[in-house]
Design a protein around this motif. Structure first.
Motif, PDB file in Angstrom:
ATOM      1  N   LYS A   1       0.831  -1.209   0.000  1.00 37.83           N
ATOM      2  CA  LYS A   1       0.000   0.000   0.000  1.00 37.83           C
ATOM      3  C   LYS A   1       0.865   1.259   0.000  1.00 37.83           C
ATOM      4  N   ALA A   2       1.994   1.203   0.715  1.00 37.83           N
ATOM      5  CA  ALA A   2       2.897   2.356   0.758  1.00 37.83           C
ATOM      6  C   ALA A   2       3.459   2.652  -0.630  1.00 37.83           C
ATOM      7  N   LEU A   3       3.830   1.602  -1.353  1.00 33.75           N
ATOM      8  CA  LEU A   3       4.318   1.801  -2.730  1.00 33.75           C
ATOM      9  C   LEU A   3       3.222   2.404  -3.600  1.00 33.75           C
TER      10      LEU A   3
ATOM     11  N   GLY B   1       4.236 -11.512  -2.967  1.00 33.61           N
ATOM     12  CA  GLY B   1       4.426 -10.142  -2.479  1.00 33.61           C
ATOM     13  C   GLY B   1       4.541  -9.142  -3.607  1.00 33.61           C
ATOM     14  N   SER B   2       5.259  -9.522  -4.667  1.00 32.48           N
ATOM     15  CA  SER B   2       5.416  -8.630  -5.821  1.00 32.48           C
ATOM     16  C   SER B   2       4.087  -8.438  -6.537  1.00 32.48           C
TER      17      SER B   2
ATOM     18  N   GLU C   1      -1.234  -2.828  -6.131  1.00 30.65           N
ATOM     19  CA  GLU C   1      -1.400  -1.525  -5.460  1.00 30.65           C
ATOM     20  C   GLU C   1      -0.837  -0.388  -6.317  1.00 30.65           C
ATOM     21  N   VAL C   2       0.282  -0.649  -6.966  1.00 37.44           N
ATOM     22  CA  VAL C   2       0.902   0.377  -7.826  1.00 37.44           C
ATOM     23  C   VAL C   2      -0.010   0.694  -9.010  1.00 37.44           C
TER      24      VAL C   2
ATOM     25  N   PHE D   1      -4.567 -11.768  -9.810  1.00 35.00           N
ATOM     26  CA  PHE D   1      -6.024 -11.783  -9.766  1.00 35.00           C
ATOM     27  C   PHE D   1      -6.556 -11.942  -8.345  1.00 35.00           C
ATOM     28  N   ILE D   2      -5.670 -12.254  -7.403  1.00 30.70           N
ATOM     29  CA  ILE D   2      -6.069 -12.280  -5.987  1.00 30.70           C
ATOM     30  C   ILE D   2      -6.204 -10.850  -5.462  1.00 30.70           C
ATOM     31  N   PHE D   3      -5.317  -9.961  -5.943  1.00 27.21           N
ATOM     32  CA  PHE D   3      -5.222  -8.622  -5.349  1.00 27.21           C
ATOM     33  C   PHE D   3      -5.863  -7.510  -6.193  1.00 27.21           C
ATOM     34  N   LEU D   4      -5.846  -7.639  -7.508  1.00 26.59           N
ATOM     35  CA  LEU D   4      -6.362  -6.550  -8.357  1.00 26.59           C
ATOM     36  C   LEU D   4      -7.822  -6.185  -8.054  1.00 26.59           C
ATOM     37  N   PRO D   5      -8.733  -7.164  -7.891  1.00 28.17           N
ATOM     38  CA  PRO D   5     -10.128  -6.781  -7.634  1.00 28.17           C
ATOM     39  C   PRO D   5     -10.297  -5.942  -6.369  1.00 28.17           C
ATOM     40  N   ALA D   6      -9.590  -6.319  -5.292  1.00 28.64           N
ATOM     41  CA  ALA D   6      -9.718  -5.567  -4.038  1.00 28.64           C
ATOM     42  C   ALA D   6      -9.095  -4.177  -4.159  1.00 28.64           C
TER      43      ALA D   6
END
Length: 576
Positions: free
Chosen positions: A227-229, A263-264, A270-271, A306-311
């Motif tokens: 989130k910081a990035l 992690g990446s 987030e980026v 696809f785990i993180f992009l929707p959120a």
């Protein structure tokens, strides 16, 4: 005119700071204050290297003199001080651990001077704990980070304040997981508290630390660093960190550990969210291409996105569901178990986030998955359809046995209200067919979902017209397994729903056999006849004897061998 002389007398000031006489040292400090206050940026560039080199001297007095001289630079013009602090603070803090107590004391005094010239009121109130963290990072870094997290910033961070804070953040990012998380949390706020030009100076150090934190074993630390990035690039723009996205993508393609790739993936999500949907549009084709890579580690790395992009994107990601669901379903059938698990996790999160908002996009794709030729996709699609319907109806698939019937009654009514009759009939019909799958895992999963949603035989009777059409289409498949599944489901339907199904089904089968030019469809109809004859009672068959004999006779003389063989099996059932 005065500046060239200042540059020339710096060596003498250094020597004076190392003098044994306190009066000489005091005079040197006064002279340094006067001289440095008038230095231009050119003068600072000339003087600073000499002072920094003094910190590497072997003689402790020379090193102490360099510390005192650097401390006197706290009295530079504020603009020059802001530019110089990033170069001064790091080497000065390293000297805090010097073996000689006089050098350590001098470095500490110099840092105190920089603390005195801080103009940000919030940082000024925390100067003591910040300087403690600089002088004894092992003991006080956590205290300093805790203090910074509690501060409600009203004013922008000036450059000297930022330089002081960044050194502590750098130390925190190299510490244990909990400390990394605190440092990352503060960095996430920095972009909105500072001038762009001031923060860019420190980006190499901060981003390097965050890149370590995003692959930390602890999920909350990875999430905070990611989130910081995202916050940093949202504020500063991609041109401030042009290599960040290519670098993260490179990690996703690498053979490093799965944790590093995960992690990446979170950081890249987030980026991209920080840069907006336009940047996602540019990147999505590359993501989809890599999800189908021949290399399993690459497929897994990009599937993790696809785990993180929707959120990360929230509602705005609904527009991309139709493009990524097929890729997730393909991942559910992958030969590598870890990729299947990642795809299922992504699918479940997708269902959780978009169950009500994007049902028109999700449901058709999942219905196609229920009828897929690959049993792994069918299994995962049953699980995802279950999650989706449970979300829509507000029930759990893990209800206690004595609550199942009551919950199913409520769920059935709720499903009808949410989906409407036509869509409800389609999805429940597809689930019913999966109850008769050739795979035991698919059958078990489908039965569990069915029990939670369907309470009475009446619902099954309502499905008969839709289910019949679905079965006939499935029987016409070129895939033999699909024909067998449909035949099993048809027999089960006749046993469960009663022989009234025959009146609807037989005319349809007869017409299909006479008019279809597709051999797969005709073979499927013969398989359906076999199951129908085997499942119905002799009394019911007598009522339709003429029709059955006519249909089987027509099929027995079909020009295609496979159709004739299926017709012969139907004839055997009829004869018995």
């Amino acid at each position: 005119m005065f500046e060239p002389y200042v540059i020339q007398i710096v060596p003498q000031l250094l020597a004076g700071f190392g003098d044994t006489s306190a009066d000489v040292r005091e005079a040197c400090l006064d002279a340094a204050k006067t001289c440095f206050a008038s230095l231009s940026s050119f003068g600072v560039k000339q003087v600073l290297p000499t002072l920094l080199e003094g910190l590497d001297e072997q003689q402790w007095r020379s090193k102490k003199g360099a510390c005192d001289s650097l401390g006197a630079m706290a009295y530079l013009d504020p603009q020059q001080l802001a530019l110089s602090l990033p170069e001064i603070i790091p080497p000065l803090t390293e000297v805090l651990n010097d073996s000689h107590k006089e050098v350590r004391a001098s470095a500490n005094r110099s840092l105190q001077r920089f603390g005195e010239v801080i103009s940000n009121p919030e940082i000024k109130g925390q100067v003591n704990v910040l300087l403690k963290a600089l002088s004894d990072p092992t003991r006080y870094t956590d205290d300093a980070l805790d203090a910074l997290i509690k501060v409600s910033f009203v004013h922008y961070l000036d450059a000297p304040s930022l330089a002081l804070v960044v050194r502590i953040l750098e130390r925190g990012l190299g510490d244990r997981s909990a400390t990394k998380r605190k440092a990352s949390q503060i960095i996430g706020s920095l972009a909105h508290l500072t001038e762009r030009k001031d923060l860019i100076v420190h980006l190499p150090v901060l981003v390097a630390g965050l890149r370590v934190a995003i692959v930390d074993p602890v999920p909350t630390t990875r999430a905070t660093a990611s989130k910081a990035l995202g916050s940093t690039i949202e504020k500063l723009g991609e041109d401030a960190l042009p290599d960040l996205i290519p670098s993260l993508m490179s990690t996703l393609k690498s053979d490093t550990g799965a944790g590093d790739r995960l992690g990446s993936a979170q950081a890249l999500s987030e980026v991209l969210a920080g840069l907006g949907t336009g940047r996602l549009e540019e990147t999505l084709p590359t993501i989809l291409q890599n999800v189908s890579s021949s290399k399993s580690s690459v497929r897994e790395g990009f599937m993790s996105l696809f785990i993180f992009l929707p959120a990360c994107f929230g509602n705005s990601f609904a527009n991309y569901l139709s493009r990524i669901i097929p890729a997730i379903l393909a991942g559910l059938a992958d030969d590598v178990e870890s990729i299947r698990e990642t795809a299922l996790r992504a699918g479940r999160l997708l269902v959780k986030n978009f169950a009500t908002r994007a049902i028109d996009l999700l449901l058709p794709e999942l219905e196609r998955g229920l009828a897929d030729d690959n049993h792994r996709i069918r299994l995962s699609s049953v699980e995802l359809v279950g999650d989706l319907l449970f979300n829509l109806t507000g029930i759990s698939g893990k209800t206690e046995q004595d609550e199942v019937e009551e919950g199913a009654n409520e769920a059935g009514q709720s499903l009808l209200e949410v989906l409407g009759e036509e869509r409800r009939n389609k999805v429940l019909s597809a689930l019913y067919i999966c109850r008769c799958d050739t795979s035991g895992l698919v059958r078990t999963a489908a039965i569990n979902v069915w029990k939670a949603l369907v309470a009475t035989p009446r619902t099954l009777r309502e499905l008969v017209p839709t289910l019949t059409q679905l079965l006939i289409r499935r029987l016409a498949s070129s895939n033999m397994e699909q024909k067998v599944i449909a035949g099993n489901a048809l027999g089960e339907l006749i046993r469960k729903a009663g022989e009234g199904v025959l009146a609807t089904l037989l005319p349809t089968l007869e017409e299909g056999l006479q008019t279809s030019t597709d051999t797969d469809a005709r073979q499927g109809i013969c398989i359906a006849l076999r199951e129908l004859i085997a499942s119905a009672s002799p009394e019911a068959l007598e009522d339709y004897e003429k029709t059955l004999i006519s249909v089987v006779r027509t099929a027995l003389v079909d020009p295609d061998r496979n159709v004739r063989e299926a017709a012969a099996e139907a004839f055997d059932s009829l004869q018995k």
